[in-house]
Design an enzyme around this catalytic site. Structure first.
Site, PDB file in Angstrom:
ATOM      1  NE  ARG A 106      32.289  42.885  46.434  1.00 17.32           N
ATOM      2  CZ  ARG A 106      33.387  42.575  45.797  1.00 17.32           C
ATOM      3  NH1 ARG A 106      34.174  41.648  46.289  1.00 17.32           N
ATOM      4  NH2 ARG A 106      33.704  43.175  44.688  1.00 17.32           N
ATOM      5  CG  ASP A 137      31.712  35.178  47.692  1.00 17.55           C
ATOM      6  OD1 ASP A 137      31.641  36.425  47.540  1.00 17.55           O
ATOM      7  OD2 ASP A 137      32.752  34.528  47.487  1.00 17.55           O
ATOM      8  N   GLY A 138      29.269  37.645  48.981  1.00 19.96           N
ATOM      9  CA  GLY A 138      29.380  38.662  50.020  1.00 19.96           C
ATOM     10  C   GLY A 138      30.805  38.905  50.497  1.00 19.96           C
ATOM     11  NE  ARG A 188      33.477  50.733  50.440  1.00 20.47           N
ATOM     12  CZ  ARG A 188      32.926  50.454  49.248  1.00 20.47           C
ATOM     13  NH1 ARG A 188      33.663  50.464  48.151  1.00 20.47           N
ATOM     14  NH2 ARG A 188      31.648  50.181  49.145  1.00 20.47           N
ATOM     15  NE  ARG A 195      27.375  52.407  46.390  1.00 17.65           N
ATOM     16  CZ  ARG A 195      28.550  51.860  46.119  1.00 17.65           C
ATOM     17  NH1 ARG A 195      28.934  51.748  44.873  1.00 17.65           N
ATOM     18  NH2 ARG A 195      29.324  51.413  47.070  1.00 17.65           N
ATOM     19  CG  ASP A 264      26.423  50.032  40.006  1.00 14.01           C
ATOM     20  OD1 ASP A 264      26.432  50.232  38.780  1.00 14.01           O
ATOM     21  OD2 ASP A 264      27.045  49.091  40.536  1.00 14.01           O
ATOM     22  CG  ASP A 274      32.096  50.576  44.534  1.00 14.94           C
ATOM     23  OD1 ASP A 274      32.270  50.779  45.748  1.00 14.94           O
ATOM     24  OD2 ASP A 274      31.082  50.041  44.065  1.00 14.94           O
TER      25      ASP A 274
HETATM   26  P1  AMP Z   1      30.890  46.184  41.477  1.00 12.21           P
HETATM   27  O1  AMP Z   1      31.145  45.760  40.065  1.00 12.21           O
HETATM   28  O2  AMP Z   1      31.941  45.731  42.446  1.00 12.21           O
HETATM   29  O3  AMP Z   1      30.607  47.629  41.607  1.00 12.21           O
HETATM   30  O4  AMP Z   1      29.580  45.399  41.955  1.00 12.21           O
HETATM   31  C1  AMP Z   1      28.356  45.431  41.275  1.00 12.21           C
HETATM   32  C2  AMP Z   1      27.289  44.804  42.124  1.00 12.21           C
HETATM   33  O5  AMP Z   1      27.609  43.445  42.409  1.00 12.21           O
HETATM   34  C3  AMP Z   1      27.085  45.459  43.477  1.00 12.21           C
HETATM   35  O6  AMP Z   1      25.716  45.412  43.774  1.00 12.21           O
HETATM   36  C4  AMP Z   1      27.873  44.592  44.412  1.00 12.21           C
HETATM   37  O7  AMP Z   1      27.403  44.654  45.719  1.00 12.21           O
HETATM   38  C5  AMP Z   1      27.668  43.214  43.805  1.00 12.21           C
HETATM   39  N1  AMP Z   1      28.776  42.294  44.104  1.00 12.21           N
HETATM   40  C6  AMP Z   1      30.017  42.299  43.580  1.00 12.21           C
HETATM   41  N2  AMP Z   1      30.749  41.306  44.101  1.00 12.21           N
HETATM   42  C7  AMP Z   1      29.966  40.641  44.974  1.00 12.21           C
HETATM   43  C8  AMP Z   1      30.133  39.515  45.832  1.00 12.21           C
HETATM   44  N3  AMP Z   1      31.284  38.860  45.896  1.00 12.21           N
HETATM   45  N4  AMP Z   1      29.098  39.137  46.591  1.00 12.21           N
HETATM   46  C9  AMP Z   1      27.926  39.790  46.548  1.00 12.21           C
HETATM   47  N5  AMP Z   1      27.696  40.841  45.766  1.00 12.21           N
HETATM   48  C10 AMP Z   1      28.696  41.277  44.984  1.00 12.21           C
HETATM   49 MG    MG Z   2      30.088  48.825  42.868  1.00  9.66          MG
END
Ligand code: AMP
Ligand code: MG
Length: 499
Positions: A106, A137-138, A188, A195, A264, A274
């Site tokens: 997203r 959902d992005g 951002r 990463r 990541d 993040d």
């Molecule tokens: P995070 O825990 O936020 O670091 O996200 C972990 C992974 O999940 C990353 O690849 C994000 O891009 C993906 N991600 C988190 N939330 C969403 C979302 N609402 N829609 C699509 N991808 C997501």
């Molecule tokens: Mg992340």
């Protein structure tokens, strides 16, 4: 999201778009590294806030930032000429387990700007689906976007390396999480969003030439000194370890818990990146777990430095195919083990007003932390009051403790240590401590108050917090509530990975 029409922009203010120069160097890596992907528009974008200092770094005039056009650009409804929106692919270890391919699910990179402050990448978070969205959902909800926006600028105000936040816009579009919320987009800005997981992705897939290409890119653009002899990739690993050690010391010294230190979520530039379920400690508890989803406490406050090393080890593993042998990678990681404690010692010493670290200072710090933990003393308030006490009465600090005799005994040691410093100057020490120990940090309950008001369409508290957090060492009139001890309800706030 495809049902949402782009808003009518015909009534936008006629402030001309800024003449940004886009270099988009990441895109030169080629299509193994990303997918071109334009943002999906959101209806009725509204300004919540923008950061004047990041706008200045990018060379964006205030008059344009205030415009409807800028709100549309930073919501993803309009693409500026020269920008090349894309989403990048990465992998990573989540909660200690290999998670395989992840990627910008997203986050959409608008590109890289040749800005007055140097080359800066610009990214929209929450701007719609990408090929890496998996089941997501992005989108990002207003709640978590306010937290990311404010904390990015708060960390910068504290002098802690971080991705920055230029803009925060909101839309009434519904986003479903545990409940139905509304969408928001954070813009951002960072010299690079690469990463550890980007390296892990190509290494795990055995794609060594792409791994080398990525490492060369990072070295050429961000770590040119790594070419000065020896294996440049080992030098890169060592340089990243050094920055990460310094970053972790800064987190620990300010009582910051990241909450999701997956590989990541680790920046190759040693930036905080993040912002999710992060927290600045209220009552000191070394084992504090800020992420409600982290049932095992993997990312508790006191485990962060070791987790950072674990993550660096993963980066080392990923870079291994570019090194001569395994020993070279291990040697490159070794300095972390000495650098982190030294950096922490120096920073904790500075928090106590000590100009240099002497034998015995470790115990002085450790004993204070133990007293704080035993009495659940507020981390930020303690060090702030202690700063004033360097040249003033001890009572306000003493009042924070239940076991006051124990504190008195510690305070006598501290004062003796301070006064024993060559040329000790109480007033100067107090001033120095007041520039080291912040008055205001983004506590969970402060963000929560701003979130509740924003949900009612009132963004004034977000804007007030932004201003205060950008200068967190200053004590200003009308901000006592931001520096006060947290209310009882703060302990009940639960922040999870849901965002
Ligand atoms: P995070 O825990 O936020 O670091 O996200 C972990 C992974 O999940 C990353 O690849 C994000 O891009 C993906 N991600 C988190 N939330 C969403 C979302 N609402 N829609 C699509 N991808 C997501
Ligand atoms: Mg992340």
């Amino acid at each position: 999201m495809s049902l949402l029409a782009a808003p009518d922009t015909s009534h936008s203010a006629h402030t001309p778009a800024p003449p940004l120069v886009w270099s988009n160097r990441f895109a030169t890596l080629g299509e193994s590294f990303f997918t071109d992907n334009v943002p999906t528009p959101l209806p009725d974008p509204q300004w919540v806030a923008w950061s004047p200092s990041v706008a200045a770094d990018l060379g964006l005039p205030a008059a344009w930032m205030d415009s409807t056009e800028a709100a549309e650009v930073f919501t993803g409804n309009r693409v500026l000429p020269g920008s090349r929106p894309l989403a990048t692919v990465y992998s990573g270890h989540q909660f200690g387990h290999w998670a395989g391919q992840l990627g910008d699910g997203r986050a959409i990179w608008l590109g890289e700007v040749d800005a007055p402050a140097g080359p800066l990448e610009v990214q929209l978070k929450g701007a719609g689906l990408t090929p890496y969205s998996r089941r997501g959902d992005g989108r990002a909800v207003l709640r978590s976007s306010i937290r990311e926006f404010l904390c990015s600028e708060a960390m910068h105000g504290l002098g802690i390396p971080t991705t920055r936040a230029l803009a925060l816009t909101a839309s009434p579009a519904a986003v479903v999480r545990e409940t139905v919320e509304t969408a928001a987009v954070v813009t951002r800005v960072a010299p690079s969003f690469i990463r550890f997981g980007h390296f892990e992705h190509f290494s795990a897939g055995g794609r060594i030439e792409e791994l080398r290409q990525l490492a060369d890119f990072v070295i050429d653009h961000h770590y040119p000194a790594c070419r000065q002899g020896g294996n440049p990739y080992a030098a890169l690993l060592e340089a990243v370890s050094e920055r990460t050690a310094e970053l972790l010391a800064q987190w620990q010294a300010v009582g910051f818990c990241h909450g999701v230190m997956n590989t990541d979520n680790m920046s190759v530039l040693g930036l905080t990146i993040d912002y999710g379920p992060f927290q600045f400690l209220d009552a000191f508890n070394p084992g504090h777990i800020c992420n409600h989803s982290d049932t095992g406490g993997r990312y508790a406050y006191h485990t962060q430095p070791n987790i950072a090393y674990w993550n660096l080890f993963c980066l080392g593993q990923a870079l291994l195919p570019l090194m001569d042998d395994q020993q070279q990678a291990l040697d490159a990681l070794e300095p972390y083990k000495a650098l982190f404690p030294a950096a922490l010692q120096r920073r904790m010493g500075a928090k106590l007003g000590l100009a240099a670290v002497l034998p015995g200072d470790d115990a002085l710090v450790e004993d204070l932390m133990q007293l704080m933990a035993r009495d659940a003393v507020d981390f930020t308030v303690l060090f702030r009051r202690l700063s004033h006490a360097a040249d003033g009465p001890l009572e306000p600090v003493r009042d924070l403790f239940l076991q006051r005799e124990a504190f008195d005994a510690w305070a006598a040691r501290w004062q003796a240590r301070l006064q024993g410093q060559p040329g000790f100057d109480a007033a100067a020490t107090r001033l120095h401590m007041l520039r080291t120990n912040p008055h205001i940090v983004l506590r969970n309950h402060l963000a929560e108050i701003a979130i509740r008001q924003a949900r009612e369409g009132d963004f004034a508290e977000v804007q007030r917090l932004l201003k205060a957090l950008q200068a967190p060492f200053d004590e200003r009139q009308g901000e006592d509530d931001l520096a006060a001890l947290p209310p009882d309800w703060a302990a009940g706030i639960e922040i999870s990975c849901s965002s």
